[in-house]
Enzyme design. Sequence first.
Site, PDB file in Angstrom:
ATOM      1  N   CYS A   2      -4.035  -0.410   1.601  1.00  0.00           N
ATOM      2  CA  CYS A   2      -4.795   0.831   1.612  1.00  0.00           C
ATOM      3  C   CYS A   2      -5.247   1.215   0.212  1.00  0.00           C
ATOM      4  CB  CYS A   2      -3.932   1.977   2.139  1.00  0.00           C
ATOM      5  SG  CYS A   2      -3.245   1.658   3.749  1.00  0.00           S
ATOM      6  N   ARG A  27      -9.103  -5.007  -2.028  1.00  0.00           N
ATOM      7  CA  ARG A  27      -7.665  -4.916  -1.774  1.00  0.00           C
ATOM      8  C   ARG A  27      -7.315  -5.314  -0.348  1.00  0.00           C
ATOM      9  NH1 ARG A  27      -4.960  -1.095  -5.213  1.00  0.00           N
ATOM     10  NH2 ARG A  27      -3.755  -0.254  -3.490  1.00  0.00           N
ATOM     11  N   TRP A  76      -5.275  -0.379   5.595  1.00  0.00           N
ATOM     12  CA  TRP A  76      -4.732  -1.667   6.027  1.00  0.00           C
ATOM     13  C   TRP A  76      -3.580  -1.310   6.960  1.00  0.00           C
ATOM     14  CZ3 TRP A  76      -0.080  -4.403   5.670  1.00  0.00           C
ATOM     15  CH2 TRP A  76      -0.164  -5.790   5.867  1.00  0.00           C
ATOM     16  N   ASN A 102      -1.358   6.173   1.068  1.00  0.00           N
ATOM     17  CA  ASN A 102      -1.068   4.756   0.941  1.00  0.00           C
ATOM     18  C   ASN A 102       0.450   4.647   0.872  1.00  0.00           C
ATOM     19  OD1 ASN A 102      -0.907   2.124   0.166  1.00  0.00           O
ATOM     20  ND2 ASN A 102      -1.804   2.416  -1.870  1.00  0.00           N
ATOM     21  N   GLY A 103       1.053   3.678   1.553  1.00  0.00           N
ATOM     22  CA  GLY A 103       2.515   3.543   1.538  1.00  0.00           C
ATOM     23  C   GLY A 103       3.066   3.699   2.946  1.00  0.00           C
ATOM     24  N   GLU A 506       1.611 -24.236  -2.957  1.00  0.00           N
ATOM     25  CA  GLU A 506       0.480 -23.368  -3.292  1.00  0.00           C
ATOM     26  C   GLU A 506      -0.806 -23.896  -2.649  1.00  0.00           C
ATOM     27  OE1 GLU A 506       0.121 -20.515  -4.264  1.00  0.00           O
ATOM     28  OE2 GLU A 506      -1.889 -20.348  -5.060  1.00  0.00           O
ATOM     29  N   LYS A 510      -2.987 -21.624  -0.138  1.00  0.00           N
ATOM     30  CA  LYS A 510      -4.414 -21.335  -0.368  1.00  0.00           C
ATOM     31  C   LYS A 510      -5.217 -21.683   0.876  1.00  0.00           C
ATOM     32  CE  LYS A 510      -4.516 -19.176  -2.954  1.00  0.00           C
ATOM     33  NZ  LYS A 510      -3.412 -18.758  -3.749  1.00  0.00           N
ATOM     34  N   GLU A 513      -4.413 -19.241   3.951  1.00  0.00           N
ATOM     35  CA  GLU A 513      -4.777 -17.819   3.865  1.00  0.00           C
ATOM     36  C   GLU A 513      -6.282 -17.576   3.932  1.00  0.00           C
ATOM     37  OE1 GLU A 513      -3.540 -15.595   0.395  1.00  0.00           O
ATOM     38  OE2 GLU A 513      -3.944 -17.272  -0.928  1.00  0.00           O
ATOM     39  N   HIS A 529      12.950 -36.237   7.088  1.00  0.00           N
ATOM     40  CA  HIS A 529      14.039 -35.455   7.683  1.00  0.00           C
ATOM     41  C   HIS A 529      13.524 -34.479   8.735  1.00  0.00           C
ATOM     42  CE1 HIS A 529      16.810 -37.210   4.859  1.00  0.00           C
ATOM     43  NE2 HIS A 529      15.942 -36.930   3.876  1.00  0.00           N
ATOM     44  N   LYS A 626      -4.927  -7.575  -1.362  1.00  0.00           N
ATOM     45  CA  LYS A 626      -4.770  -8.043  -2.744  1.00  0.00           C
ATOM     46  C   LYS A 626      -3.504  -7.487  -3.388  1.00  0.00           C
ATOM     47  CE  LYS A 626      -6.162 -10.278  -6.323  1.00  0.00           C
ATOM     48  NZ  LYS A 626      -5.997 -11.738  -6.210  1.00  0.00           N
TER      49      LYS A 626
HETATM   50  O1  M6R Z   1       0.384  -9.262  -6.833  1.00  0.00           O
HETATM   51  P1  M6R Z   1       1.422 -10.292  -6.558  1.00  0.00           P
HETATM   52  O2  M6R Z   1       1.285 -11.482  -7.454  1.00  0.00           O
HETATM   53  O3  M6R Z   1       2.806  -9.727  -6.625  1.00  0.00           O
HETATM   54  O4  M6R Z   1       1.169 -10.755  -5.089  1.00  0.00           O
HETATM   55  C1  M6R Z   1       2.064 -11.568  -4.420  1.00  0.00           C
HETATM   56  C2  M6R Z   1       1.462 -12.106  -3.150  1.00  0.00           C
HETATM   57  O5  M6R Z   1       1.140 -11.060  -2.287  1.00  0.00           O
HETATM   58  C3  M6R Z   1       0.208 -12.914  -3.432  1.00  0.00           C
HETATM   59  O6  M6R Z   1       0.472 -13.961  -4.301  1.00  0.00           O
HETATM   60  C4  M6R Z   1      -0.387 -13.484  -2.135  1.00  0.00           C
HETATM   61  O7  M6R Z   1       0.469 -14.462  -1.641  1.00  0.00           O
HETATM   62  C5  M6R Z   1      -1.795 -13.989  -2.388  1.00  0.00           C
HETATM   63  N1  M6R Z   1      -2.613 -13.689  -1.281  1.00  0.00           N
HETATM   64  C6  M6R Z   1      -1.850 -15.431  -2.681  1.00  0.00           C
HETATM   65  O8  M6R Z   1      -3.114 -15.947  -2.802  1.00  0.00           O
END
Ligand code: M6R
Length: 631
Positions: A2, A27, A76, A102-103, A506, A510, A513, A529, A626
């Site tokens: 949010c 965000r 959100w 927000n929260g 990673e 990527k 997501e 395994h 974000k």
């Molecule tokens: O702002 P942060 O680095 O703490 O965020 C952590 C994760 O939310 C963030 O890395 C998320 O996994 C991203 N979408 C990765 O691309």
Amino acid sequence: MCGIVAVTGYKKALPLLMNGLEKLEYRGYDSAGIAIVNSETKNITCNKAEGKLKNLIKNLNDKNMPGTVGIGHTRWATHGKPEIKNAHPHTNSSGTIAVVQNGIIENFQDLKNKLQKEGVIFNSDTDTEVIPHLIQRELNTLSKLNLDKNGSTLLVAVRNVISDLEGSYALAVLWADAPTSLVVARRQAPLIIGLGEGEFICASDTPAIANFTNIILPMEDEEIALLTPLGIEIYDSNNERQYRSPVSLKVSEQIMDKMNFKHYMLKEIYDQPETAKNWLKNYLIKDLENGQYQINYPFDTKFFESIERIEIIACGTSKHAAMVGKFLLEQFSGIPTNVFYASEFRYSPPPLLPNTLTIGVTQSGETADTIAAIDMEIKRRSSKEDKKFTPNLIAITNRKESSIGRQVLNIIDICAGIEVGVAATKTFFGQLLSFYGLAIKFAQIKGTQGSDEIDKLITELIKLPPLIEDLLEQHNESSEKLAHDFFNIKDVIFLGRGINYPIALEGALKLKEISYIHAAGYPAGEMKHGPIALLDKKVPVISIASPGQVFDKVISNAQEAKARDSFMIGIAPECNGTEIFDYLMKIPSSTEWVSPLLNIVPLQLLSYHIAAHRGLDVDQPRNLAKSVTVE
Ligand code: M6R
């Protein structure tokens, strides 16, 4: 997550709010809304829409929303589906109070039950809606004291209400009876006040403010403020008035420009040579006396000498950077290191051990779990009398002005410039570099590596910017072509070992997501395994094979996958062994130490092109945010 924008001043609120909300889109959100108070009629008008801001804009064309004071929100969904009834602002029954938040209000159900017993009717499934109703109840009580209907009265009412709220919030409140006032408050969620020319604008994040002013006042935790066109009053949780000077926004915090790139994510992948240059410029200095390079982190590193172990706390991509960090800190610098998911650490922290360095890694500096885990660690260490348990803290972030920047004194600011794409790319790269710096620093202090070995690593880091530029040039088009063959794929497996195992994780994160394709990363040796059962010709395998101590092992693991008919993609230099790959994404030769910094680039490009080819919203993937400011 949010986003909040709130404005009071002399200019029309609507364009200011919409501009601010647009800047918060990155965000992540699934509905949006605004409320503006008309000071002449003392009416609040609300407008909300499901989905993107363009839907809200369509609604606004039909409605006249005059007024210079207003609040806006991108939501959100946490409590309740992304439907209009759950979109913010939420109001009291008569529509004279409007709130954006927000929260998460953790005790909202208890509060709601009580209000319902008093006859209040709720119109949404949100936790937020209790707030305007509680404010109304508080104002009713205050009216018996014959207080004026003004901003100060609203401030008292909001303060009384937030003392009953459990959980986290950043909120902004409008009251029709005090039509030029705005009350804002925060607990464990960011809120920044911008001091414009003729208006004050308060928002969850600096991009929403940067168009109006570069003078800001970040609110501290548990603060509440009254904003009117004439000025700002800020109070702490003890109701003490706070006086402090505003600060300037850095230029990098103001620029959100896609340049000529189709998506921010691609631009940010291309920003990585610049990120490397910035890091080298900021943190690597040559000692003029002995010609040796030193890592120049902006804090006293004397305490490093007493450090016997390290714990790193992070989420998502930041955790993957932390895992590379662990490898470096243990294998290069000889310091036992553990990495924790912040969300797990909070509820099952390891027993306290002395002489520990705690590192929080978060690009946004706002991830609720990371902030709470670090907070918990500070508290439990501070409660011990033995000095060996004193909290020693470092934060690695891209947002020095964020919550973690205020929580932790020793900051490694990765200076990558604002990252707009939800998928972290250049900030991951900057986090990795930060760990190389720490590993070098510790190796120098602890003497775990000879100066030759340290110099070799530093020389490789210095050569990074042109190497990354070459990698981008070499792989952008080829990964776009590969994406054409891959865009219909259902599952992808990523394999890596040692320092490149986190890069496999990673790469998989990527891809999933932004393209919504299922992907999983494994240590290559673990395949047999269990996960090998997944393999057949429909499941491609991307294998990171960097020359070094596990190269032969990775190649053998790749052979095992190839024997199950998987299409094999190698991320490796062209050398003996790599001929087993059906497709090779060539990487320049390097030591194994720096290989993660090179290997990640083609993986980012491949994910990007697959998602772009599928026509997806690369920069704002569904359900993601974000800054993850809720638990
Ligand atoms: O702002 P942060 O680095 O703490 O965020 C952590 C994760 O939310 C963030 O890395 C998320 O996994 C991203 N979408 C990765 O691309």
